[in-house]
Design an enzyme around this catalytic site. Structure first.
Site, PDB file in Angstrom:
ATOM      1  N   LYS A 125     -89.813  83.047  63.211  1.00 27.78           N
ATOM      2  CA  LYS A 125     -89.370  82.059  62.222  1.00 27.78           C
ATOM      3  C   LYS A 125     -87.905  81.715  62.471  1.00 27.78           C
ATOM      4  CE  LYS A 125     -88.458  85.886  59.027  1.00 27.78           C
ATOM      5  NZ  LYS A 125     -89.022  86.684  57.912  1.00 27.78           N
ATOM      6  N   ASP A 158     -65.284  71.425  63.863  1.00 27.71           N
ATOM      7  CA  ASP A 158     -65.623  71.511  65.295  1.00 27.71           C
ATOM      8  C   ASP A 158     -64.703  72.427  66.077  1.00 27.71           C
ATOM      9  OD1 ASP A 158     -67.402  69.191  64.824  1.00 27.71           O
ATOM     10  OD2 ASP A 158     -65.490  68.116  64.663  1.00 27.71           O
ATOM     11  N   CYS A 176     -62.274  74.806  61.202  1.00 25.22           N
ATOM     12  CA  CYS A 176     -62.538  73.372  61.034  1.00 25.22           C
ATOM     13  C   CYS A 176     -64.011  73.081  61.354  1.00 25.22           C
ATOM     14  CB  CYS A 176     -61.648  72.555  61.968  1.00 25.22           C
ATOM     15  SG  CYS A 176     -59.894  72.956  61.878  1.00 25.22           S
ATOM     16  N   HIS A 220     -94.963  93.847  52.197  1.00 27.38           N
ATOM     17  CA  HIS A 220     -93.629  93.777  52.815  1.00 27.38           C
ATOM     18  C   HIS A 220     -92.691  94.744  52.101  1.00 27.38           C
ATOM     19  CE1 HIS A 220     -90.588  92.028  55.326  1.00 27.38           C
ATOM     20  NE2 HIS A 220     -89.899  91.507  54.335  1.00 27.38           N
ATOM     21  N   ARG A 238     -91.507  89.609  45.609  1.00 25.87           N
ATOM     22  CA  ARG A 238     -91.198  88.259  46.093  1.00 25.87           C
ATOM     23  C   ARG A 238     -92.483  87.432  46.085  1.00 25.87           C
ATOM     24  NH1 ARG A 238     -88.234  87.749  51.937  1.00 25.87           N
ATOM     25  NH2 ARG A 238     -90.292  88.379  52.681  1.00 25.87           N
ATOM     26  N   ARG A 263     -95.040  93.801  62.367  1.00 20.33           N
ATOM     27  CA  ARG A 263     -94.353  92.499  62.257  1.00 20.33           C
ATOM     28  C   ARG A 263     -92.898  92.700  62.674  1.00 20.33           C
ATOM     29  NH1 ARG A 263     -96.713  92.691  57.128  1.00 20.33           N
ATOM     30  NH2 ARG A 263     -94.649  92.636  56.191  1.00 20.33           N
ATOM     31  N   TYR A 271     -55.895  73.207  58.778  1.00 17.16           N
ATOM     32  CA  TYR A 271     -55.886  72.607  57.442  1.00 17.16           C
ATOM     33  C   TYR A 271     -55.326  73.566  56.390  1.00 17.16           C
ATOM     34  CZ  TYR A 271     -58.974  68.958  59.289  1.00 17.16           C
ATOM     35  OH  TYR A 271     -59.507  67.929  60.002  1.00 17.16           O
TER      36      TYR A 271
END
Ligand code: PLP
Length: 382
Positions: free
Chosen positions: A40, A314, A312, A167, A138, A223, A267
């Site tokens: 996943k 990027d 920032c 689980h 859950r 799993r 910044y």
């Protein structure tokens, strides 16, 4: 890897598929149990398709995902292994998943009825796994209602109970008692089903932590998620020495400069140089999944250096006073090893006040993934 990522990318991920294969082989050999690899969230950020392919080559037999589109991606790539959804499936996606032979979990009669309707529509048998809530709280039917729900299935001609699962909430902790309690509750459901000859062929419970340290929870299928990728489920569940992280996250120094004392950096100027400082700029930022959190480090020339000022979108900045030889164009390791030095997903997680799972899942889709030790492409036969 047949090209040099640094020549073309600002930041990139390298995934060692041989490590993935080694982890699967180790688990299959040690436990003698079938392995479902949990891919996943794009294989925990490593790339679901290459990881699944490598894991299946090495002896895994099942894959698991959390979203309908993740199941489609694997099928589109030609992977025809048994494949399971672990959680919620939106009603409008059930029919297409059944068409692809995807196994669905369920925990209520209302779901069974919806799946029956979809199965009739596509003319396929639906293979279901009953989810039992033994303490995670859950998803799942409560343990004392599980047998009743299995009986209800007899009224739905196109539904076949293939599995039952639960689980664990605390299998990664040192104290085994909470997991034992869940196991005991699960065992009660299983023996009630046994008594009525209703037990399905596949029983599964173990996540990575329980796969590695609780043989009593192995049942028919493991799993295996986080540790497939060479990451420990928690500091209280250390990995065998055969395991190593499969992922490295890298970038490059785009500029190196010396600034005088008293200069604000990035910044908000939350960081100010205290003397003359050597500052490096790196083209990775929060849009790549490098969270906007202070206190992290990166590796430059085999040395850990601190990220300074705000992250920032990027870019980030680092202080390079410890590596006077650093130059623009040097490789930067954000997660992984460089020379003798390492900065792991667990190290970054600690700075983020998070866990290694979130670090690797956070690396965004704009960061290209490169694969080492991919299997050679099969030549088409004529
Ligand atoms: C994600 C998930 C797993 C894998 O857990 P790891 O701790 O990553 O091994 C197993 N089972 C279910 C139901 C999950 O959602």
């Amino acid at each position: 890897m047949n090209e040099n990522p640094q020549a073309r990318q600002s930041t990139w991920v390298e995934v060692d598929l041989q490590a993935i294969r080694n982890h699967v082989r180790y688990l299959v050999e040690k436990t003698g149990t079938e392995v479902m690899v949990v891919v996943k969230a794009d294989g925990y950020g490593h790339g679901a398709v290459p990881v699944a392919r490598a894991a299946l080559e090495a002896g895994a037999s099942w894959c698991a995902v959390a979203r309908a589109d993740e199941a489609l991606e694997l099928r589109d790539a030609g992977l025809d292994c048994p494949l399971m959804m672990l959680g919620y499936t939106p009603e409008g996606r059930i029919a297409e998943l059944l068409n692809l032979g995807v196994r669905l979990p369920f925990w209520s009669e209302a779901q069974a009825a919806r799946i029956q309707a979809a199965a009739e529509q596509v003319g396929a048998t639906a293979y279901l796994h009953l989810k039992v809530d033994t303490g995670m709280s859950r998803l799942g039917v409560q343990a004392d209602q599980a047998v009743e729900l299995v009986r209800v299935l007899e009224r739905y001609p196109d539904l076949e109970l293939e599995g039952i699962f639960t689980h664990f909430a605390r299998a990664d902790e040192a104290d085994p008692k909470p997991t034992r309690q869940q196991e005991v509750l699960f065992e009660q459901v299983l023996s009630a089903l046994d008594q009525d000859r209703l037990r399905p062929p596949l029983v599964h419970a173990a996540n990575s932590a329980a796969s590695l340290k609780r043989p009593s929870a192995h049942y028919d299928l493991l799993r295996f998620g986080i540790s497939l990728y060479g990451l420990e489920p928690s500091p209280e569940s250390p990995l065998p020495s055969a395991f190593q992280p499969a992922l490295a996250w890298k970038s490059v120094l785009s500029q190196v400069k010396v600034l005088p004392a008293g200069r604000g950096v990035s910044y908000g100027h939350i960081y100010t140089t205290s003397g003359e400082e050597r500052i490096g700029t790196i083209p990775v930022g929060y849009a790549d999944g490098y969270h906007r959190v202070t206190g992290t480090e990166v590796l430059v020339r085999g040395t850990r250096v601190p990220v300074i000022g705000r992250v920032c979108m990027d870019q980030i900045m680092v202080n390079l006073d410890e590596v006077p030889g650093a130059r623009a164009g040097d490789e930067v390791v954000l997660v992984g090893r460089q020379g003798e030095c390492s900065y792991t997903a667990d190290d970054l997680a600690r700075a983020w006040n998070s866990i290694n799972y979130e670090v690797v899942c956070a690396i965004s889709a704009r960061v290209p993934r490169y694969y080492q030790a991919a299997a050679p492409k099969k030549q088409p036969r004529d």
